[in-house]
Scaffold this motif. Sequence first.
Motif, short mmCIF file in Angstrom:
data_model
loop_
_atom_site.label_atom_id
_atom_site.label_comp_id
_atom_site.label_asym_id
_atom_site.label_seq_id
_atom_site.Cartn_x
_atom_site.Cartn_y
_atom_site.Cartn_z
N ASP A 77 0.98 -1.33 0.09
CA ASP A 77 0.04 0.05 -0.05
C ASP A 77 0.91 1.34 0.14
OD1 ASP A 77 0.78 -0.88 2.65
OD2 ASP A 77 -1.20 -1.15 3.19
N HIS B 179 2.59 -6.67 6.32
CA HIS B 179 2.05 -5.42 7.08
C HIS B 179 2.97 -5.46 8.34
CE1 HIS B 179 0.17 -1.99 8.53
NE2 HIS B 179 -0.51 -2.17 7.69
N GLU C 173 -5.30 2.32 0.93
CA GLU C 173 -5.61 1.34 1.93
C GLU C 173 -6.38 2.03 3.18
OE1 GLU C 173 -6.05 -1.14 4.91
OE2 GLU C 173 -4.64 0.53 5.14
N GLU C 174 -6.03 2.86 3.43
CA GLU C 174 -6.80 3.44 4.73
C GLU C 174 -8.05 3.81 4.64
OE1 GLU C 174 -5.20 3.09 7.50
OE2 GLU C 174 -3.27 3.05 7.16
N GLU D 52 -8.29 -4.70 6.32
CA GLU D 52 -7.46 -4.72 5.25
C GLU D 52 -8.27 -4.58 4.06
OE1 GLU D 52 -4.89 -4.40 3.47
OE2 GLU D 52 -3.36 -3.71 5.39
ZN ZN Z 1 -1.65 -0.37 7.36
#
Ligand code: ZN
Length: 444
Positions: A102, A199, A171-172, A374
């Motif tokens: 990401d 991650h 991604e957030e 996620e």
């Molecule tokens: Zn993250």
Amino acid sequence: MRDFAWVWPLTCLLAAPALAQDLDRFVDGELSGLVGTYKGIHAHPELSHQEEKTASLLASELRKAGFTVTERIGKYSDGTQAYGVVAILENGHGPRLLIRTDLDALPIVEETGLSYASHVKTKNPAGQEVGVMHACGHDVHVTTMIGTARALAASRLKWHGTVMLVGQPSEETVDGAKAMLADHLYERFGTPDLAIALHDTNSRAAGTVAITSGPALAGVTSVDVTLRGIGGHGAQPQNSKDPIVMAGEFIVELQTIVSRQENPRDPAVVSIGDIHGGAKRNVIPYEVKMELTTRAFGDKASHIILDGIRRTAQGVALSAGVPEDRQPIVTVVENESVPATYNDPALSGRVKAALIGALGTQNVFDEDPIMASEDFGLFGLPGHKIPTVMFWLGAMDPKKFADAEAAGMILPGPHTSRFEPLPEPTLRTGVIAMTSVATALLQP
Ligand SMILES: [Zn+2]
Ligand SMILES: [Zn+2]
């Protein structure tokens, strides 16, 4: 890993002799450059939907590593362009492996005090000025991908197939993977056979990794709630229907969804992260707005939570005597909702074996599922059609981590202003781990 046979990227073939060098030594040679790259990305974070420079840096590094790179892949649901990156390296017959990083950062003012800390400020989508920080460590992921790309390009005798590196924006806000898939990612670049990602985590020391088999991260359903009342003078509450008092009841009552309505053996979370109502102490406002995040692993729990939110809001309004046309508004924010992340058990086993081979049993842990979410799992397509695995990369200073553990404390983690991954050996371990996993999976 001792007999790694390395070849240099085609661009370097004439300039450098073929070197027989193992992966550890190769990564050690790259490390100081990668740490510099990491610090540069860390100091220049970009919010979701705004990752233009980060994407461009990643694209340029992957191109230099010998990959065929395409930029600006992804269309958001509002039609705007996403800064997705895809980099392909073909190397004969074998599986097509998607590896994802990401790109985005968070609206947080950094408080680590690091020499390379971010001082960036920008506007969020609501037009407010916010600090920006790589508080989820996506800068670690981007840098790890650059190192992995170089290592894979330099070791083509050791693997067979196609590497498909994906730099995913947003991604957030969990709409970046959707945007790339909606822009025909697989139709344009081929459907992968397998997909992996890592991650970083504050739950493990740098130098170690961890993996979960099966459900690994919860699904998220984002919900907006507006409690509507009737405004009035703060001194004459009898003439109003006070949405602030209703919000107080709603907030407390909401917690009984998880504690009294949901099965205790099926984990769930309901949190309110944002609440706005009123502008002056003696004015009762007309409404209070709240942003909720809810987490669960399956549809059943998600439905119980959503029903509970609706009933609680309606119940509070009913008890306050709110008129029919001022009933609460409960909206699911589809763009900020994704299902649970599922680590395919068979693929998890292969990934874990590769990690143990590269890092040793003592540095590879089993991890329990967590309630964070996620959007990486979306690359597996509905029904887990493509096996996916995300593993954890320990990122904490080992000494600080041990001291904190001994004191029963937890070091600041992702999404906090003091989250502080230790660049070395986190990046070293990340590149070795991801390269080793990719090499193990890319076999005919
Ligand atoms: Zn993250
Ligand atoms: Zn995050």
